[in-house]
Design a protein around this motif. Sequence first.
Motif, PDB file in Angstrom:
ATOM      1  N   ASP A 107       0.844  -1.051  -0.056  1.00 44.58           N
ATOM      2  CA  ASP A 107       0.118   0.002   0.044  1.00 44.58           C
ATOM      3  C   ASP A 107       0.752   1.287  -0.048  1.00 44.58           C
ATOM      4  O   ASP A 107       0.556   2.358  -0.300  1.00 44.58           O
ATOM      5  N   ASN A 108       2.086   0.953   0.668  1.00 44.74           N
ATOM      6  CA  ASN A 108       2.994   2.309   0.572  1.00 44.74           C
ATOM      7  C   ASN A 108       3.373   2.914  -0.632  1.00 44.74           C
ATOM      8  O   ASN A 108       3.953   3.999  -0.796  1.00 44.74           O
ATOM      9  N   PHE A 109       3.074   2.062  -1.797  1.00 43.37           N
ATOM     10  CA  PHE A 109       3.729   2.396  -3.088  1.00 43.37           C
ATOM     11  C   PHE A 109       2.515   2.819  -4.073  1.00 43.37           C
ATOM     12  O   PHE A 109       2.616   3.054  -5.153  1.00 43.37           O
ATOM     13  N   GLU A 110       1.353   2.896  -3.431  1.00 43.21           N
ATOM     14  CA  GLU A 110       0.308   3.334  -4.342  1.00 43.21           C
ATOM     15  C   GLU A 110       0.282   4.528  -5.209  1.00 43.21           C
ATOM     16  O   GLU A 110      -0.288   4.240  -6.164  1.00 43.21           O
ATOM     17  N   ALA A 111       0.846   5.508  -4.513  1.00 40.78           N
ATOM     18  CA  ALA A 111       0.896   6.655  -5.475  1.00 40.78           C
ATOM     19  C   ALA A 111       1.903   6.459  -6.588  1.00 40.78           C
ATOM     20  O   ALA A 111       1.372   6.955  -7.994  1.00 40.78           O
ATOM     21  N   GLN A 112       2.982   5.716  -6.509  1.00 42.73           N
ATOM     22  CA  GLN A 112       3.597   5.551  -7.781  1.00 42.73           C
ATOM     23  C   GLN A 112       2.988   4.522  -8.758  1.00 42.73           C
ATOM     24  O   GLN A 112       3.118   4.636  -9.767  1.00 42.73           O
ATOM     25  N   MET A 113       2.436   3.665  -8.027  1.00 42.52           N
ATOM     26  CA  MET A 113       1.584   2.480  -8.636  1.00 42.52           C
ATOM     27  C   MET A 113       0.669   3.080  -9.491  1.00 42.52           C
ATOM     28  O   MET A 113       0.433   2.631 -10.655  1.00 42.52           O
ATOM     29  N   PHE A 114      -0.263   3.715  -9.144  1.00 43.86           N
ATOM     30  CA  PHE A 114      -1.216   4.314  -9.741  1.00 43.86           C
ATOM     31  C   PHE A 114      -0.815   5.038 -11.045  1.00 43.86           C
ATOM     32  O   PHE A 114      -1.316   5.377 -12.141  1.00 43.86           O
ATOM     33  N   PHE A 115       0.190   6.006 -10.653  1.00 43.91           N
ATOM     34  CA  PHE A 115       0.691   7.013 -11.554  1.00 43.91           C
ATOM     35  C   PHE A 115       1.254   6.282 -12.854  1.00 43.91           C
ATOM     36  O   PHE A 115       0.835   6.569 -14.016  1.00 43.91           O
ATOM     37  N   LEU A 116       2.225   5.225 -12.607  1.00 41.94           N
ATOM     38  CA  LEU A 116       2.781   4.560 -13.782  1.00 41.94           C
ATOM     39  C   LEU A 116       1.815   3.628 -14.365  1.00 41.94           C
ATOM     40  O   LEU A 116       1.833   3.609 -15.581  1.00 41.94           O
ATOM     41  N   ALA A 117       0.835   2.925 -13.565  1.00 39.65           N
ATOM     42  CA  ALA A 117      -0.342   2.202 -14.350  1.00 39.65           C
ATOM     43  C   ALA A 117      -1.047   3.206 -15.462  1.00 39.65           C
ATOM     44  O   ALA A 117      -1.338   2.844 -16.497  1.00 39.65           O
ATOM     45  N   SER A 118      -1.348   4.451 -14.896  1.00 38.24           N
ATOM     46  CA  SER A 118      -2.011   5.411 -15.707  1.00 38.24           C
ATOM     47  C   SER A 118      -1.360   5.739 -17.083  1.00 38.24           C
ATOM     48  O   SER A 118      -1.672   6.297 -17.854  1.00 38.24           O
ATOM     49  N   GLN A 119       0.069   5.822 -16.753  1.00 37.03           N
ATOM     50  CA  GLN A 119       0.986   5.925 -18.105  1.00 37.03           C
ATOM     51  C   GLN A 119       1.315   4.801 -18.972  1.00 37.03           C
ATOM     52  O   GLN A 119       2.026   4.745 -19.743  1.00 37.03           O
ATOM     53  N   GLY A 120       0.352   3.801 -18.390  1.00 34.71           N
ATOM     54  CA  GLY A 120       0.402   2.731 -19.450  1.00 34.71           C
ATOM     55  C   GLY A 120       1.146   1.406 -19.117  1.00 34.71           C
ATOM     56  O   GLY A 120       1.300   0.519 -19.764  1.00 34.71           O
ATOM     57  N   CYS A 121       1.929   1.590 -17.980  1.00 35.90           N
ATOM     58  CA  CYS A 121       2.885   0.482 -17.339  1.00 35.90           C
ATOM     59  C   CYS A 121       1.857  -0.484 -16.809  1.00 35.90           C
ATOM     60  O   CYS A 121       0.774  -0.401 -16.486  1.00 35.90           O
ATOM     61  N   ARG A 122       2.624  -1.687 -16.594  1.00 36.96           N
ATOM     62  CA  ARG A 122       2.056  -2.835 -15.767  1.00 36.96           C
ATOM     63  C   ARG A 122       2.667  -2.710 -14.515  1.00 36.96           C
ATOM     64  O   ARG A 122       3.967  -2.410 -14.514  1.00 36.96           O
ATOM     65  N   VAL A 123       1.985  -2.631 -13.410  1.00 36.69           N
ATOM     66  CA  VAL A 123       2.674  -2.394 -11.896  1.00 36.69           C
ATOM     67  C   VAL A 123       2.443  -3.464 -11.111  1.00 36.69           C
ATOM     68  O   VAL A 123       1.296  -3.973 -11.063  1.00 36.69           O
ATOM     69  N   VAL A 124       3.396  -3.934 -10.524  1.00 38.41           N
ATOM     70  CA  VAL A 124       3.225  -5.126  -9.644  1.00 38.41           C
ATOM     71  C   VAL A 124       3.986  -4.996  -8.344  1.00 38.41           C
ATOM     72  O   VAL A 124       5.147  -4.335  -8.154  1.00 38.41           O
ATOM     73  N   ALA A 125       3.178  -5.217  -7.200  1.00 35.51           N
ATOM     74  CA  ALA A 125       3.790  -5.046  -5.721  1.00 35.51           C
ATOM     75  C   ALA A 125       3.307  -6.241  -4.994  1.00 35.51           C
ATOM     76  O   ALA A 125       2.186  -6.492  -5.095  1.00 35.51           O
ATOM     77  N   HIS A 126       4.093  -6.812  -3.906  1.00 29.39           N
ATOM     78  CA  HIS A 126       3.715  -7.761  -3.010  1.00 29.39           C
ATOM     79  C   HIS A 126       3.980  -7.369  -1.650  1.00 29.39           C
ATOM     80  O   HIS A 126       4.558  -6.389  -1.495  1.00 29.39           O
ATOM     81  N   ASP A 127       3.249  -8.005  -0.861  1.00 34.82           N
ATOM     82  CA  ASP A 127       3.381  -7.773   0.677  1.00 34.82           C
ATOM     83  C   ASP A 127       4.532  -8.882   0.994  1.00 34.82           C
ATOM     84  O   ASP A 127       4.161 -10.004   0.984  1.00 34.82           O
ATOM     85  N   ARG A 128       5.748  -8.304   1.645  1.00 34.15           N
ATOM     86  CA  ARG A 128       6.854  -9.295   1.733  1.00 34.15           C
ATOM     87  C   ARG A 128       6.222 -10.289   2.787  1.00 34.15           C
ATOM     88  O   ARG A 128       5.177  -9.884   3.786  1.00 34.15           O
ATOM     89  N   ARG A 129       6.523 -11.426   2.745  1.00 34.25           N
ATOM     90  CA  ARG A 129       6.218 -12.455   3.989  1.00 34.25           C
ATOM     91  C   ARG A 129       6.444 -12.038   5.298  1.00 34.25           C
ATOM     92  O   ARG A 129       7.211 -10.992   5.638  1.00 34.25           O
ATOM     93  N   GLY A 130       5.283 -11.997   5.947  1.00 39.42           N
ATOM     94  CA  GLY A 130       5.138 -11.545   7.534  1.00 39.42           C
ATOM     95  C   GLY A 130       4.757 -10.098   7.656  1.00 39.42           C
ATOM     96  O   GLY A 130       4.140  -9.825   8.517  1.00 39.42           O
ATOM     97  N   HIS A 131       4.483  -9.550   6.298  1.00 42.09           N
ATOM     98  CA  HIS A 131       4.020  -8.309   6.339  1.00 42.09           C
ATOM     99  C   HIS A 131       2.572  -8.055   5.560  1.00 42.09           C
ATOM    100  O   HIS A 131       2.404  -9.007   4.798  1.00 42.09           O
ATOM    101  N   GLY A 132       1.861  -6.999   5.759  1.00 48.82           N
ATOM    102  CA  GLY A 132       0.614  -6.921   5.240  1.00 48.82           C
ATOM    103  C   GLY A 132      -0.375  -7.914   5.094  1.00 48.82           C
ATOM    104  O   GLY A 132      -0.652  -8.783   6.425  1.00 48.82           O
ATOM    105  N   ARG A 133      -0.954  -8.520   4.129  1.00 53.32           N
ATOM    106  CA  ARG A 133      -1.769  -9.567   3.950  1.00 53.32           C
ATOM    107  C   ARG A 133      -1.196 -11.000   3.610  1.00 53.32           C
ATOM    108  O   ARG A 133      -1.967 -11.810   3.387  1.00 53.32           O
TER     109      ARG A 133
END
Length: 276
Positions: A36-62
């Motif tokens: 979630d901490n990278f959503e500003a960058q993910m939304f921006f680059l996806a809106s520019q046509g990129c595919r964006v992938v991010a994971h919650d590291r083991r033990g973190h998040g979901r």
Amino acid sequence: MPYLKLKDGVDLYYKDWNTTGSPTVTFSHGWPLNSDNFEAQMFFLASQGCRVVAHDRRGHGRSSQPWDGNDMDTYADDLHQLFEHLDLEDVMMVGHSTGGGEVARFCGRHGTSRVKKAVLISAVTPLMVQTANNPTGTPLSVFDSFREAMVKDRAQFFIDVPSGPFFGFNREGAEVSQGPIWSWWQQGMMCGFKSAYDCIKAFSETDLTGDLKRMNIPVMLLHGDDDQVVPIGPSAQAAVTIVPNGILKTYPGGPHALPNICSDEVNEDLLAFLKE
């Protein structure tokens, strides 16, 4: 929500936005946060046509909260499994703080055949802790105090960190916003206790010098010169002399949380580097 079942049974949560976009950019988050901490960058680059992938590291998040495997080698291996699962190629990898260490270890451990560029933001590379060979590093006692504070009162510690040095809100004249503080606390409290505790050792005591040397791709380092968590001298300024093909951009007055506090500038820097 998409999950990948890793070889050791851990469920790794990930986001895969704009799956038909190109090129692909992956994001590795810092401690003790999540994707979630990278959503500003993910939304921006996806809106520019990129595919964006991010994971919650083991033990973190979901993701699952295993007792073991909270170390840089396993973090990198988990991410490599995700690359294979999604068949990611020609990727620009982006990592913040601990995530920068994860990106370096990924390249050092698994090579760069799937990676075309990397961006290390406020990264812990090459080595955070002070040693005889790293005299300007942070004393081990500082990281011991992190562990002690976690055991004593994790919830309060996870308020103190974002209220102060992480976002630079402890600086005179800083424009303090409660939203990022609450978001940091929420993400931190989602992290497994043992996972968060172990990760302190992973991000502070893992020597990534050899991994940086093996990053035979263009590498951009973004770092604030007022980073109170990972001081720029022994990190980015040292790392840029180790990677074979690196450039460093310094953010004057920038805190550790560049993706949050300086999101617009970081977004533009990522896009420009991607297009080079």
